[in-house]
Design an enzyme around this catalytic site. Structure first.
Site, PDB file in Angstrom:
ATOM      1  CB  CYS A 119      -0.859  -0.085   1.080  1.00 53.84           C
ATOM      2  SG  CYS A 119      -0.430   0.095   2.987  1.00 53.84           S
ATOM      3  CB  THR A 120       4.039   2.044   1.542  1.00 51.41           C
ATOM      4  OG1 THR A 120       3.632   1.692   2.901  1.00 51.41           O
ATOM      5  CG2 THR A 120       5.032   3.236   1.476  1.00 51.41           C
TER       6      THR A 120
END
Lengths: 535, 449
Positions: free
Chosen positions: B215-216
């Site tokens: 997700c980063t």
């Protein structure tokens, strides 16, 4: 499908060849290495093993000084000699086979004895970045180290006997800007935020953010806000004690959002803020070590001959006293943390810009000094690098080998202190010295022919040394026996270990990166034990 | 004795240095040590050493061993020489690029050291069988891969023989000397399989692999590495710049160039700086910095230990040395301890705690994440009514597809029961590991998340 053609920079051959080490000391470290010239005295197995790990990474040039003729024993322990080398000059033969490792390295061989060079042409040694010697006699050690100390050329004296080995680095002064500490302290200035940081931190209102934003605030902001809140009810002090830091943690917990059941929602940035409380709240200060550097006489009394390091220290001192208000320039780096891209990049730029402003001020001060002293220009990038690492500057002030050999008072009491413990590694040091003394008295290594008969003779040497430093004799003779068993043998794997270490230290000295051993390293391959002593 | 020096044959004079250690006794010798010229004969004529890996450590080891008197050395490595090896792998030259590392290394050392009869094996360690490994007295290992080390460790455990009273047959023990380096740091250790801590006993000494959460990478990139990783994981498979069948090759400069350019674009869009070609390559290939000096020091430490093991002229290190050359030169030697329930060397059946309601995926994940196993792609089988049943096999595509659905099934529906055994195969070991299942009632409710 047409294959896309990238416009990206192709890496040069050299960059590819040195890729794995460039990741350790960078292109500027490599340039420094390529400008280095290493002198090796005596191409023993230890000597060539050292050169191997300096030639492979691409030092500029090497010179071997050796007047010995290759023997069978040499061929048996030295990889950089071959059968056909027998009875030829050892230095020239070793040079040929060492240089072959890397065509980019220049090589020279000198067949004169070191003592002769010291007499006839002492300036010979001036051109070297480091002089490394193996298998020298007591007398030559003292003459050579004395001369190199005078002309200020770094010297590494190495020994390898049986399972034992040692090296001693003699440097007058060695300044390291990039010491590459394993754990670098962050420089966040939360206690003394500069204007742009202050404005940014205060632009947040944690409670009014929606949940998504709430989970994306950098922990620096959270911690700052918690401290601000705490300060209101604590007469504007800065939290110092463990108890106070726990109070900060409690405030951070209050900032957390709750779910429908009243349980705190897990947010990574808040967990990071809690973890940072203990380290990030340490107030910004000028480290004592750096303060000592900035106020040392070399940094205050500059002359035309002052090295760039001291000019930089002097400029840094005036910065600290004026614009810095007692603090070093902002380092300008931000640790990685959970945050939205925008928040992180904004914060990163705030630190980076302030670092640029600070280093620009230092640069102007450097220019003033340089103009005043009429000395060589120092580039802006050098100043930038210096400011970036200002918190971790390191200076080694060395001592001379002659002082160590003559057992001046400091050295004597230092050795005695370890022998009283009793420290077995210091016992090894005494034995290596005793073996050297034995060799100058009897023209052979202890036990070279026959171990038993040399034990008492070596014991006499040990006693002489111990008397000189006012120590009582060793309670047992076992280490003396062991040294006579070695009979001066050079064991390849022991020399290979030391060779790796000494090459490494020479590279540190040439690149002026990473801290070298200060100043004596002892290795015992029998017990796989090492120690560092500072004479 | 001294008078005869000049008449000793050349061959004897060449080995004069190590002969002093082998033919003289000393106060710190191993208790079993009896000085004799026969020891050198043994090292030269009989003692067989296997060097695993012909990279930075392997080149050094082959040279060190040859000059410590060992003639019958074998070396195994499947790799070929690349330009970036030349800053430390000193037996190779530019003209050797593309050739077998093992063969080049052997040719060089055999030519330089007269009498040396090293043998090269240009293949993977997994291609060689028990019979091959059994012929060696000592194995010394200079690998950069943890998986390969674990496999080799498993192989040596496999060779152990146990007596009728379940005690270890000492003659089946082949000592393993293992070295590793990373930048200015390294370690060397001596493993006596079945007697002292093995690779699997001390898996926690390896640092966990650095990974970036997806997700980063996708939503909130901050570092240049995040941008590179995004191009690698998301953009490459989507855009397939060289066609859908071409996987990203970190050694292809055109591929690296493409990723570099795209990563720069992404970085620019987000205001992130410092995406460089060097960093791109480093992230794509997971490059570990390496330098000649550290390799030399670690390999030499290993060679000294091999010499001690083969000759008994000195006691071995006990049993794990770490080296750090970043700040001065620092070493620390400690006794790594055996894990009583080690999956590789304990000679006991491992027990895995599972909930009775668990699905097969739970077991699969546990085998990958539990620090006692840390497997990569475990294949799971069991025996039901005397017949083998494959429960899940990720390594073979057709079987993976056929067994994939089992992952979601309850283990009790697959025929597993409390006290039942599963058989697990993985690339980290040549052996099939049998694990006993123990059903536990999970009392504590999992909090948060």
């Amino acid at each position: 499908m047409a294959s896309p053609s990238p416009k990206s920079p192709e890496q040069s051959e050299k960059n590819k060849q040195y890729d794995r080490q460039l990741r350790l000391w960078g292109d500027h470290g490599q340039t420094a290495l390529e400008n280095g010239h290493i002198c090796l005295i005596n191409a023993t197995a230890l000597g060539t093993e050292i050169l191997k790990s300096i030639v492979l990474p691409g030092v500029g040039a090497v010179t071997i000084v050796d007047d010995n003729i290759v023997s069978d024993e040499d061929i048996g322990s030295n990889f950089f000699l071959e059968c056909s080398s027998k009875n030829l000059n050892r230095g020239s033969e070793a040079l040929r086979l060492v240089i072959e490792l890397n065509p980019a390295v220049q090589g020279y061989a000198v067949q004169e004895p070191t003592d002769q060079i010291l007499l006839d042409n002492p300036d010979f040694f001036k051109k070297f970045s480091v002089v490394i010697a193996t298998s020298l006699s007591e007398k030559t050690i003292q003459n050579l180290s004395n001369h190199l100390w005078e002309i200020n050329v770094p010297f590494i004296l190495c020994r390898s006997v049986g399972f034992l080995g040692s090296f001693r680095i003699q440097l007058k002064e060695h300044a390291i800007v990039e010491s590459h500490p394993d754990n670098e302290q962050h420089d966040l200035r939360l206690d003394v935020p500069f204007q742009t940081l202050f404005d940014y931190l205060n632009s947040f209102d944690i409670d009014s953010l929606d949940l998504k934003d709430h989970g994306h605030i950098p922990w620096i902001v959270i911690l700052y806000k918690a401290v601000q809140k705490w300060k209101i009810s604590n007469s504007n002090r800065w939290p110092m004690s463990r108890k106070e830091k726990n109070e900060i943690k409690a405030i951070i917990d209050q900032f957390k959002r709750l779910d429908d059941n009243g349980m705190p929602i897990y947010e990574e940035n808040f967990e990071e803020a809690l973890r940072a409380v203990n380290t990030a709240l340490i107030p910004t200060f000028l480290p004592v070590k750096i303060q000592e550097l900035l106020y040392s006489s070399s940094a205050i009394n500059l002359t035309k001959e002052s090295s760039p390091f001291w000019i930089l220290c002097s400029a840094l001192r005036t910065f600290v006293e004026a614009e810095g208000k007692g603090k070093l320039p902002v380092r300008g780096t931000l640790p990685d943390m959970t945050a939205s891209t925008d928040h992180y990049v904004a914060l990163q730029n705030i630190y980076r810009n302030q670092a640029a402003i600070d280093s620009e001020i230092v640069y102007r001060k450097v220019q003033e000094i340089v103009t005043q002293l009429h000395c060589d220009h120092i580039s802006e990038s050098e100043v930038k690098l210096f400011c970036r690492h200002a918190h971790d500057l390191h200076l080694i002030k060395g001592s001379s080998i002659v002082g160590e050999y003559q057992f001046n008072n400091t050295v004597s009491s230092y050795i005695a202190r370890f022998l009283e413990e009793p420290d077995v590694m210091m016992v090894h040091y005494i034995l290596l010295r005793a073996a050297e003394m034995f060799r100058s008295e009897h023209c052979r290594a202890p036990g070279e022919w026959e171990p038993e008969s040399d034990i008492s003779k070596l014991k006499t040497c040990v006693s002489k040394l111990l008397t000189d430093i006012s120590c009582t004799p060793f309670p047992k003779d076992d280490h003396i026996h062991e040294m006579c068993r070695y009979g001066g043998a050079e064991i390849h794997s022991v020399s290979a270990f030391l060779g790796g270490c000494v090459a490494h230290e020479a590279i540190k000295i040439v690149t002026k990166q990473y801290k070298p051993v200060n100043n004596t390293f002892i290795y015992d391959g029998a017990s796989t034990n090492t120690a560092t002593f500072t004479f | 004795m001294a008078t005869t020096e000049t008449h000793v044959p050349e061959q004897q004079r060449r080995w004069h240095n190590i002969r002093k250690l082998l033919e003289r006794s000393g106060p710190f010798c191993h208790p079993d040590f009896e000085p004799s010229p026969d020891i050198l004969d043994f090292l030269m004529e009989s003692c067989k050493i296997l060097v695993v890996g012909a990279g930075g450590l392997g080149c050094e080891l082959l040279k060190d061993l040859a000059l410590m008197g060992f003639k019958k050395n074998h070396i195994v490595d499947m790799d070929t020489i690349e330009l970036s090896n030349l800053n430390r792998q000193f037996l190779f030259r530019k003209s050797d690029i593309g050739s077998s590392k093992a063969k080049c290394a052997v040719d060089f050392v055999n030519k330089r050291v007269p009498g040396c009869e090293a043998v090269a094996h240009h293949c993977a360690i997994q291609d060689l069988d028990e019979g091959f490994y059994r012929q060696f007295h000592i194995i010394v290992c200079g690998l950069d891969s943890i998986v390969a080390r674990r496999w080799l460790n498993g192989m040596l455990m496999n060779l152990l023989q146990y007596n009728d009273d379940r005690s270890l047959d000492q003659s089946s023990v082949i000592p393993l000397v293992d070295g590793g380096t990373e930048g200015f740091k390294g370690n060397a250790r001596v493993i006596l399989p079945g007697l002292s801590a093995c690779i699997e006993c001390t898996l926690d000494l390896y640092p966990p692999q650095k990974t970036f959460p997806l997700c980063t990478i996708a939503n909130t990139p901050r570092l240049p590495e995040h941008c590179i990783e995004y191009v690698k994981v998301i953009q490459w498979p989507k855009e397939n710049p060289w066609g859908s069948s071409t996987p990203l090759d970190g050694d292809d400069p055109q591929h690296v160039g493409w990723v570099f350019e795209k990563a720069q674009e992404r970085a620019m869009k987000h205001g992130i700086t410092s995406v460089t070609y060097r960093l791109t390559q480093g992230v794509l290939k997971n490059i570990i910095p390496a330098v000649a000096s550290t390799n030399a020091a670690i390999a030499a430490t290993c060679a000294t230990e091999v010499f001690k093991l083969a000759s008994s002229c000195c006691t071995n290190m006990n049993n794990y040395m770490v080296l750090n050359m970043a700040d001065g030169v620092y070493t620390y030697t400690f006794n790594a301890e055996r894990k009583p329930d080690c999956v590789a060397c304990s000679n006991t059946t491992r027990v895995l705690d599972v909930e009775p309601g668990a699905i097969l995926m739970d077991i699969y994940e546990k085998l990958k994440e539990d620090t006692g196993f840390l497997m990569k792609n475990p294949g799971i089988t069991t025996v039901i009514n005397g017949r083998n049943k494959t429960l899940y096999m990720p390594s073979i595509k057709s079987i993976e597809e056929r067994t994939r659905d089992n992952l979601k099934k309850k283990i009790t529906d697959l025929g597993l029961y409390n006290g039942g055994e599963i058989l697990v195969a993985d690339i980290t070991t040549p052996n099939t590991i049998s694990i006993k299942l123990k059903f536990i009632e999970n009392t504590d409710v999992e909090m948060s998340r």
